[in-house]
Design a protein around this motif. Sequence first.
Motif, mmCIF file in Angstrom:
data_model
loop_
_atom_site.group_PDB
_atom_site.id
_atom_site.type_symbol
_atom_site.label_atom_id
_atom_site.label_comp_id
_atom_site.label_asym_id
_atom_site.label_seq_id
_atom_site.Cartn_x
_atom_site.Cartn_y
_atom_site.Cartn_z
ATOM 1 N N ARG A 60 31.984 41.417 46.187
ATOM 2 C CA ARG A 60 31.836 42.506 45.225
ATOM 3 C C ARG A 60 31.958 43.861 45.918
ATOM 4 O O ARG A 60 32.591 44.782 45.416
ATOM 5 N N ASN B 132 24.423 43.810 41.041
ATOM 6 C CA ASN B 132 25.695 43.099 41.147
ATOM 7 C C ASN B 132 26.138 42.498 39.827
ATOM 8 O O ASN B 132 27.311 42.259 39.620
ATOM 9 N N ASP C 219 28.410 28.299 42.425
ATOM 10 C CA ASP C 219 29.170 29.452 41.959
ATOM 11 C C ASP C 219 28.278 30.550 41.393
ATOM 12 O O ASP C 219 28.752 31.620 41.039
ATOM 13 N N GLY D 239 32.557 33.946 52.336
ATOM 14 C CA GLY D 239 31.983 33.024 51.357
ATOM 15 C C GLY D 239 30.811 33.607 50.590
ATOM 16 O O GLY D 239 30.124 32.904 49.861
ATOM 17 N N ASP D 240 30.563 34.913 50.732
ATOM 18 C CA ASP D 240 29.404 35.545 50.083
ATOM 19 C C ASP D 240 29.889 36.403 48.914
ATOM 20 O O ASP D 240 30.627 37.370 49.101
ATOM 21 N N ALA D 241 29.451 36.044 47.701
ATOM 22 C CA ALA D 241 29.908 36.745 46.500
ATOM 23 C C ALA D 241 29.469 38.209 46.511
ATOM 24 O O ALA D 241 30.165 39.081 45.991
ATOM 25 N N ASN D 242 28.325 38.470 47.125
ATOM 26 C CA ASN D 242 27.814 39.838 47.207
ATOM 27 C C ASN D 242 28.746 40.713 48.048
ATOM 28 O O ASN D 242 29.076 41.840 47.681
ATOM 29 N N LYS D 243 29.208 40.148 49.167
ATOM 30 C CA LYS D 243 30.153 40.887 50.013
ATOM 31 C C LYS D 243 31.484 41.058 49.290
ATOM 32 O O LYS D 243 32.127 42.110 49.378
ATOM 33 N N THR E 161 24.520 34.420 43.577
ATOM 34 C CA THR E 161 24.866 33.079 44.044
ATOM 35 C C THR E 161 23.785 32.620 45.026
ATOM 36 O O THR E 161 23.031 33.439 45.547
ATOM 37 N N GLY F 270 32.800 31.708 42.364
ATOM 38 C CA GLY F 270 31.683 32.654 42.429
ATOM 39 C C GLY F 270 32.148 34.034 42.850
ATOM 40 O O GLY F 270 31.805 35.038 42.223
ATOM 41 N N GLU G 203 36.097 41.366 64.778
ATOM 42 C CA GLU G 203 34.931 42.004 64.179
ATOM 43 C C GLU G 203 33.638 41.302 64.565
ATOM 44 O O GLU G 203 32.665 41.920 64.983
ATOM 45 N N ALA H 236 28.903 38.201 59.739
ATOM 46 C CA ALA H 236 30.105 38.704 59.092
ATOM 47 C C ALA H 236 31.329 38.141 59.764
ATOM 48 O O ALA H 236 31.324 37.848 60.948
ATOM 49 N N GLU I 194 23.920 31.972 47.901
ATOM 50 C CA GLU I 194 24.118 32.602 49.208
ATOM 51 C C GLU I 194 22.983 33.588 49.504
ATOM 52 O O GLU I 194 22.588 33.776 50.663
ATOM 53 N N ARG J 105 27.765 52.573 46.744
ATOM 54 C CA ARG J 105 27.335 51.184 46.586
ATOM 55 C C ARG J 105 26.806 50.630 47.905
ATOM 56 O O ARG J 105 25.788 49.963 47.942
#
Lengths: 314, 394
Positions: B93, A230, A140, B87-91, A234, B115, A282, B23, A236, A33
């Motif tokens: 996932r 996905n 959302d 706060g990132d839905a892609n991350k 969103t 989300g 990080e 990040a 984002e 992925r």
Amino acid sequence: MKAILRSRLTPLLALALVMALVPMIAPTSFHLRVAALVWIFSLAALGLTILMGYAGQVSLGHAGFLGIGAYAVAIGPARLGLDPLLCLLLGAVLSGLVAWLVGRPILRLKGYYLAIATLGFGVIVALILHSETELTGGPDGMSVARVTLFGWRVTGALNWYWVSAGALLVGALLALNIAASPTGRALRALHDSEVAATGAGIDVSAKKLAAFVLAAVYAAVAGGLLAAMNGLITPEAASFSHSVELVAMVIIGGLGSVFGTVLGAAFLVVLPQALTAFQEYEQAVLGLLIMVFMIFLPQGIVPSLRALIEERLP
Amino acid sequence: MDMPARLRPVLRAAAVMLATAVAGPALTGPAVAADPIKIGSVVSATGPAAFLGDPEAKTLKLYVDELNKKGGLLGRPVELVLYDDGGDANKARTFATRLVEDDKVVAMVGGTSTGATMAMIPVFEEAGIPVVSLAGGIEIIEPVRAFVFKTPHTDKTACQKIFEDMKARGITKTGMISGTDGFGKSMRNQCLKVIGQYGITVLADESYGATDSDMTPQLNKIKNTAGVEAVLNPGFGQGPAIVTRNYAQLGIKLPLYQSHGVASKSFIELAGPAAEGVRLPAPAILIDDKLADNDPQKPVVAEYKTSYEKASGQPVSTFGGYAYDGIQLVARAIESAKSADPKKIRDALEATKGYVGVTGIYTFTPTDHLGLGTDSFRMLVIRNGDWALEAPAR
């Protein structure tokens, strides 16, 4: 040796080789992925490579186009009952059209002013995606219907890995061909000097606009793939920090280098995953690494290394 | 390659900005020896939702440490694998796949936002690993998904609490003025869905934009609507404070109901003296010192508040409470299942009855994966610039 390094197809073959090798060594579908995300973000960054690396125009709102492509794939099937694959194409066309409309006035601007104007565009797209709750689901986000490719339901990390890898190969081939075409030469000419390019008979504003539209189409296709893989999108995706991330991918890898762009994308997608062990530090480690790369390889990873190798070769 | 010199600073600046923005820190639990039970978590400890995710992350770490101090679960140590999605839905996932495929967790507590939770649900449903979400959205548990639970109350619960109070006071006709932001809209919809069950009708239904600075015209309209006995204001942020001020300026004497969205001291400060007499539903943790001594939640809330404030040096928040309940529910489920098998944990979670938490008292059923009733809210009234428990009118 120099001929191999300079050949147009070398990066493409290298890329295809890497693509074929990754599934053999990836231990879990999580790694696949992440690799698929690298291919998708590479595709989006490749468009920027054409715009920034070839034509020398900056865009700090490119995630806006990614958002348009992503939401086309989300909204089309959910609200209008359209086929997701058709929506991917529609999203690319729409994104190109928006880029054409927006690009005509703002590409007259240069340097900082162009950066601010494109930034504004990206912010507007993100704002619309945030606030048009009825259509986009608001902050959302909204879920995306599963994609069916000629009766084949695309699910699972491995399938998406091949779909995204294929899309990137096509995109890379296109970008390399453009670089070698008269348009590519015209873009590089106006990159060096717009006055000289005009003097040589190049329609500077038309070529800039073409590069901008092309970059928008690349981003929209990448956005569509991201949304479909996905199953959720969103706002984002269209955020400013995402735009900056795309620009950074292009710069870290090497401005104007196709293989470098993929490397830059890989760097920024994989590194946060690799650095989770550094706990709270990080962010600092990531920032430090980027600064080190910018200081010691100022032309980006690939062009700097290539120059180094060519220097050493007889 | 050779880009115009004037562009370079822009791009360099962009790269540095990225370094600080891209990040966030992610944290892995302390490495423990001997086959630990791994519990995963993805929260937004950085980014725009950090005010929610940060107390959640701190609470999870605190209570997993507590568990290990007490000897872990089933005689095995517990390891928390915590990732930050920024706060990132892609991350989120991506981290969800990592928790399932790479870390092989047996349960997950998290998803700070609706989300992020919705993005992760398919991954865990497919793998058959239970999720206890910390997000508010009702779509997480409606329709019910076999492996998905959540701890925060929904807007619907708040609406029901308010209407219960109205009904007890004999109010049957109300006016409503709601924000058009996500919170206001969602709560308005949920309220309109359940209002019929209480025999209450909405006579005036007004709205305002999230950034409007004057709601006098809408309130005047409600004031001039004959028969209105109370006004309800579903909203979040500064809007409800302005509504409250305008309400007092217009001299409207009807009871004003605010939502749990303004249950913080800053609302009282913003609305000033106009807030006197405003009623609202709020979680127990907001008024921990005012809870009755026989309140079953009192010891739990007091213990959490003391431990959290001692460990983090920050004031306790409702959001951390969601994470407290999440990790406790999972720990209880593992103990009662006597197994760390994800499917058995799920079954034990669904069988949870009368768990007294910080947020409320949970009883899950196959058709209810939130498990909170209206008793998870306390009806408060603002008196002398402070919260006061409203004695239920009967």
